[in-house]
Design a protein around this motif. Structure first.
Motif, PDB file in Angstrom:
ATOM      1  N   ASN A  64       0.822  -1.219   0.000  1.00 31.25           N
ATOM      2  CA  ASN A  64       0.000   0.000   0.000  1.00 31.25           C
ATOM      3  C   ASN A  64       0.850   1.261   0.000  1.00 31.25           C
ATOM      4  OD1 ASN A  64      -2.462  -1.417   0.083  1.00 31.25           O
ATOM      5  ND2 ASN A  64      -2.179  -1.761   2.275  1.00 31.25           N
ATOM      6  N   PHE A  65       1.997   1.181   0.686  1.00 29.66           N
ATOM      7  CA  PHE A  65       2.870   2.351   0.737  1.00 29.66           C
ATOM      8  C   PHE A  65       3.451   2.633  -0.644  1.00 29.66           C
ATOM      9  CE2 PHE A  65       2.486   1.097   5.078  1.00 29.66           C
ATOM     10  CZ  PHE A  65       2.493   2.291   5.781  1.00 29.66           C
ATOM     11  N   LYS A  66       3.828   1.555  -1.308  1.00 34.29           N
ATOM     12  CA  LYS A  66       4.372   1.702  -2.656  1.00 34.29           C
ATOM     13  C   LYS A  66       3.317   2.341  -3.558  1.00 34.29           C
ATOM     14  CE  LYS A  66       6.819  -1.206  -5.812  1.00 34.29           C
ATOM     15  NZ  LYS A  66       5.713  -1.210  -6.735  1.00 34.29           N
ATOM     16  N   ARG A  67       2.120   1.832  -3.454  1.00 33.45           N
ATOM     17  CA  ARG A  67       1.015   2.328  -4.274  1.00 33.45           C
ATOM     18  C   ARG A  67       0.761   3.809  -3.962  1.00 33.45           C
ATOM     19  NH1 ARG A  67      -1.509   3.055  -8.129  1.00 33.45           N
ATOM     20  NH2 ARG A  67      -3.764   3.154  -8.309  1.00 33.45           N
ATOM     21  N   ALA A  68       0.778   4.165  -2.688  1.00 34.21           N
ATOM     22  CA  ALA A  68       0.531   5.554  -2.287  1.00 34.21           C
ATOM     23  C   ALA A  68       1.567   6.483  -2.902  1.00 34.21           C
ATOM     24  CB  ALA A  68       0.540   5.682  -0.765  1.00 34.21           C
ATOM     25  N   LEU A  69       2.828   6.020  -2.928  1.00 36.27           N
ATOM     26  CA  LEU A  69       3.895   6.844  -3.483  1.00 36.27           C
ATOM     27  C   LEU A  69       3.779   6.940  -5.004  1.00 36.27           C
ATOM     28  CD1 LEU A  69       6.889   5.632  -1.295  1.00 36.27           C
ATOM     29  CD2 LEU A  69       5.693   7.811  -1.141  1.00 36.27           C
ATOM     30  N   ASP A  70       3.152   5.930  -5.603  1.00 35.58           N
ATOM     31  CA  ASP A  70       3.018   5.935  -7.060  1.00 35.58           C
ATOM     32  C   ASP A  70       1.881   6.830  -7.550  1.00 35.58           C
ATOM     33  OD1 ASP A  70       5.108   4.305  -7.444  1.00 35.58           O
ATOM     34  OD2 ASP A  70       3.961   2.437  -7.603  1.00 35.58           O
ATOM     35  N   ILE A  71       0.813   6.911  -6.753  1.00 36.14           N
ATOM     36  CA  ILE A  71      -0.386   7.606  -7.211  1.00 36.14           C
ATOM     37  C   ILE A  71      -0.077   9.063  -7.546  1.00 36.14           C
ATOM     38  CG2 ILE A  71      -2.650   8.479  -6.489  1.00 36.14           C
ATOM     39  CD1 ILE A  71      -3.135   5.833  -5.124  1.00 36.14           C
ATOM     40  N   ALA A  72       0.653   9.718  -6.664  1.00 41.59           N
ATOM     41  CA  ALA A  72       1.023  11.104  -6.932  1.00 41.59           C
ATOM     42  C   ALA A  72       2.356  11.374  -6.259  1.00 41.59           C
ATOM     43  CB  ALA A  72      -0.046  12.050  -6.393  1.00 41.59           C
ATOM     44  N   ASP A  73       3.084  12.326  -6.802  1.00 40.86           N
ATOM     45  CA  ASP A  73       4.383  12.680  -6.231  1.00 40.86           C
ATOM     46  C   ASP A  73       4.233  13.005  -4.747  1.00 40.86           C
ATOM     47  OD1 ASP A  73       7.009  13.551  -5.875  1.00 40.86           O
ATOM     48  OD2 ASP A  73       6.401  15.620  -6.262  1.00 40.86           O
ATOM     49  N   PHE A  74       5.004  12.306  -3.911  1.00 39.04           N
ATOM     50  CA  PHE A  74       4.886  12.476  -2.463  1.00 39.04           C
ATOM     51  C   PHE A  74       5.977  13.386  -1.923  1.00 39.04           C
ATOM     52  CE2 PHE A  74       6.345  10.816   1.720  1.00 39.04           C
ATOM     53  CZ  PHE A  74       5.258  11.175   2.483  1.00 39.04           C
ATOM     54  N   TRP A  75       7.199  13.220  -2.423  1.00 41.55           N
ATOM     55  CA  TRP A  75       8.329  13.938  -1.819  1.00 41.55           C
ATOM     56  C   TRP A  75       8.305  15.426  -2.102  1.00 41.55           C
ATOM     57  CZ3 TRP A  75       9.910  11.381   1.985  1.00 41.55           C
ATOM     58  CH2 TRP A  75       9.914   9.985   1.953  1.00 41.55           C
ATOM     59  N   GLY A  76       7.798  15.815  -3.263  1.00 39.24           N
ATOM     60  CA  GLY A  76       7.679  17.244  -3.569  1.00 39.24           C
ATOM     61  C   GLY A  76       6.820  17.962  -2.538  1.00 39.24           C
ATOM     62  N   PRO A  77       5.563  17.502  -2.367  1.00 41.89           N
ATOM     63  CA  PRO A  77       4.705  18.123  -1.358  1.00 41.89           C
ATOM     64  C   PRO A  77       5.323  18.105   0.042  1.00 41.89           C
ATOM     65  CG  PRO A  77       3.400  16.700  -2.756  1.00 41.89           C
ATOM     66  CD  PRO A  77       4.817  16.546  -3.206  1.00 41.89           C
ATOM     67  N   VAL A  78       5.955  16.989   0.410  1.00 42.19           N
ATOM     68  CA  VAL A  78       6.529  16.897   1.746  1.00 42.19           C
ATOM     69  C   VAL A  78       7.666  17.911   1.918  1.00 42.19           C
ATOM     70  CG1 VAL A  78       7.943  15.437   3.249  1.00 42.19           C
ATOM     71  CG2 VAL A  78       5.845  14.543   2.259  1.00 42.19           C
ATOM     72  N   THR A  79       8.511  18.028   0.893  1.00 44.65           N
ATOM     73  CA  THR A  79       9.601  19.006   0.961  1.00 44.65           C
ATOM     74  C   THR A  79       9.048  20.411   1.127  1.00 44.65           C
ATOM     75  OG1 THR A  79      10.722  17.582  -0.619  1.00 44.65           O
ATOM     76  CG2 THR A  79      11.744  19.714  -0.169  1.00 44.65           C
ATOM     77  N   ARG A  80       8.001  20.714   0.346  1.00 49.24           N
ATOM     78  CA  ARG A  80       7.410  22.045   0.438  1.00 49.24           C
ATOM     79  C   ARG A  80       6.830  22.294   1.823  1.00 49.24           C
ATOM     80  NH1 ARG A  80       6.624  21.274  -5.103  1.00 49.24           N
ATOM     81  NH2 ARG A  80       4.862  19.875  -4.800  1.00 49.24           N
ATOM     82  N   SER A  81       6.136  21.303   2.357  1.00 46.69           N
ATOM     83  CA  SER A  81       5.562  21.463   3.693  1.00 46.69           C
ATOM     84  C   SER A  81       6.650  21.673   4.738  1.00 46.69           C
ATOM     85  CB  SER A  81       4.732  20.234   4.077  1.00 46.69           C
ATOM     86  OG  SER A  81       3.441  20.341   3.537  1.00 46.69           O
TER      87      SER A  81
END
Lengths: 329, 284
Positions: free
Chosen positions: B65-82
């Motif tokens: 599920n974690f892999k899938r979550a990371l695939d659905i939409a870019d995760f690290w960009g939003p996290v870096t911005r936050s």
């Protein structure tokens, strides 16, 4: 950043010149020193400047907007905003839907606040009576639900209450004679809002419990003991000893809760997939929709302003309490 | 509690404790269930999540599920911005807020009450009411969809909070300590730096972390002031939810990634925060 740096840099010289001689005997600079008056303002300056910029200006803009006709053309700069007089207000105040939303918001907030405060008080009292290992367990859960991002909590509740696969329908259906499989909690407004209220309460109770627990430690044991010796039951002791002592904290928490629960937005917005239906609209989402969905920024601002005015009474109570606290120093 | 009852008391107390403990456990299970269900769903196979008979204990453990979550939409960009927004907001908030907190807690001056009322009043304005003018203002300033715009906006709620909380911590430090240092030949500034500041440090750390969490968790402004390409972490998660046909298992994995670090941070500072928030509120 730079503003803060320059002020810190400026403070020492100003401070040293007069105080080094005249104040040797009276070290507490409690206002009476000749030069002292400027320093607090110097320290406050950056904070006040930032707040004026980021809050003062938008607030003024909110008020002016609510007296203007401001829509798509004005947003793109094709047209100047034109004065609308009081028409934004007369329109919303004459709209029965608006009053329905006001009533719904007040009922929702009142329900959430009452449930939060009662549950919070009950759990705080319970924490005094349980063994320490149970206390630790409850505290862990409280902090976890308190620290949860609202969006995450909303996602979880959406999943718990899902019509087809939600675990809650399954659990309720275990009760003999109850069949909730496939029950859609969001088919009706009141039921859906009850779920959202539960979500709000779940997130709000921890802060109340932890604050009240801190308060309960201040209630003198001798007083409760004395009341018990005089033959008062548990309820009477609570009602006539504990409650009066806790009153300032309770007032503070209740007013804060009212303000927070009147401002509930993401929970409703996300639960309803970004498009809350008419029967889910609270003042916050209603104002938001008017502004950003219908592009009527004037009306949206007027609704927001009415919300703020509604809260003023509550805020006044909170202020009085906090100022009392501030004077304790 | 007369002496006659002493022998009976312990047994009765143990009995009544058992009742309270059971009630306490009920609270624990009920309040903890949503968190447990998030973790449970996140770590079990997606097909188990939609089983008509829910699996209360994950029999098979998977990170799918974690892999899938990371695939659905870019995760690290939003996290870096936050991360960036929250950190900068906290640094500015603490620096500016500390000075203001010192002013209202250590000086008596004309207008002090008004300032306190102002700072409290500011906290009372619902954020949602401000979104319309803020949105238009940032539009005018060309700060729409810019991190700086978001940072400026977040100061509206972080700054009053830091001022008030730091004030609580400063008030708890006895003035006599500073005065003693000044008698021993410190300048007032020196006394502050050598005596008050070290005592204040833990409170400042706690306030910073708490402020960071508040900024990290904020949703409405992040949603309205940033475009889809520049979304922050909370908006990233809500996209999961508002998309048609929610994939609940990856969404719970995403929720876990968002929430667990924050809750751990929160656990570290909450005790200190509770002390600061209630400073002066309860005076025996």
């Amino acid at each position: 950043m730079s503003a803060a740096d320059t002020t810190t840099a400026k403070v020492p010289p100003v401070r040293q010149s007069p105080s080094s001689g005249s104040q040797a005997g009276t070290p507490a600079p409690r206002g009476k020193s000749k030069s002292g008056a400027g320093i607090p303002w110097l320290l406050l300056a950056p904070c006040l400047l930032v707040l004026l910029l980021v809050l003062g200006y938008p607030l003024i803009r909110l008020v002016t907007l609510s007296f203007q006709k401001f829509g798509q053309p004005q947003l793109w700069g094709f047209q100047e905003a034109e004065s609308a007089g009081l028409s934004n207000f007369t329109n919303i105040l004459g709209d029965p839907e608006f009053w329905t939303v006001v009533l719904r918001t007040v009922l929702f907030a009142a329900g959430a606040v009452v449930v939060t405060m009662v549950l919070g008080m009950a759990i705080a009292l319970l924490l005094q009576r349980v063994s320490s290992w149970v206390k630790v367990l409850i505290n862990i859960v409280l902090v976890a639900s308190w620290g949860m991002p609202i969006i995450v909590a909303t996602a979880i509740f959406k999943w718990l209450f899902d019509a087809d696969y939600g675990v809650l329908n399954w659990l309720l259906s275990r009760i003999p004679g109850v069949d909730m499989i496939g029950h859609n909690w969001f088919a009706s407004g009141p039921q859906g809002l009850a779920v959202i209220m539960l979500l709000v309460v779940w997130g709000a109770v921890p802060f109340v419990v932890i604050t009240l627990s801190a308060g309960l430690t201040q209630v003198p044991k001798e007083l409760e003991e004395a009341a018990r010796l005089d033959g008062a039951g548990a309820w009477k002791v609570f009602r006539y000893v504990t409650l009066p002592i806790m009153k300032p904290i309770l007032v503070m928490l209740t007013t804060l809760s009212v303000i927070w629960d009147m401002g509930v937005f993401p929970q409703v917005y996300v639960m309803r997939n970004g498009h809350p239906e008419a029967e889910f609209q609270l003042l916050t989402t209603y104002s938001f929709d008017k502004a950003f969905v219908v592009n009527d920024y004037g009306t949206g601002s007027a609704i927001a302003l009415v919300t703020v005015l509604l809260l003023l009474g509550v805020v006044a109570v909170y202020m009085r309490q906090m100022l009392k606290i501030g004077d304790v120093e | 509690m007369s002496t006659a009852k002493v022998s009976a008391a312990p047994r009765r107390r143990r009995k009544s404790k058992l009742g309270w403990n059971l009630l306490g456990l009920l609270v624990f299970v009920t309040a903890g269930f949503p968190v447990y269900w998030m973790l449970n769903t996140a770590f079990k196979p997606a097909k188990d999540a939609i089983d008509p008979d829910p699996h209360f204990f994950p029999s098979t453990f998977t990170l799918e599920n974690f892999k899938r979550a990371l695939d659905i939409a870019d995760f690290w960009g939003p996290v870096t911005r936050s991360l960036l927004v929250s950190s900068v907001v906290v640094v500015i908030g603490i620096a500016v807020g500390l000075l203001a907190a010192l002013a209202i807690s250590r000086f008596a001056f004309r207008g002090r009450k008004i300032v306190i009322v102002g700072i409290l009043a500011v906290q009372m304005v619902p954020l949602v009411a401000m979104i319309i003018p803020v949105f238009l203002m940032l539009n005018d300033l060309g700060q729409y969809d810019k991190l700086t715009g978001l940072i400026i906006t977040y100061l509206t709620f972080i700054l009053p909070f830091t001022v008030w909380t730091l004030r609580g911590f400063i008030v708890n430090i006895p003035k006599e300590l500073e005065e003693a240092a000044q008698v021993d030949g410190c300048t007032p500034t020196g006394a502050f730096l050598r005596v008050v500041f070290p005592l204040l440090a833990p409170g400042m750390v706690a306030t910073s972390v708490y402020g960071f969490i508040q900024a990290w968790n904020e949703y409405l402004y992040a949603l309205m002031l940033m475009s889809q390409q520049n979304q922050t972490a909370t908006v990233w998660l809500s996209n999961f939810i508002t998309k048609n046909g929610t994939e609940y298992a990856p969404m719970m994995a995403g929720s876990t990634m968002m929430a667990v670090p924050i809750v751990i941070l929160f656990l570290l500072v909450q005790r200190k925060m509770a002390a600061g928030l209630t400073a002066g509120a309860v005076k025996g």
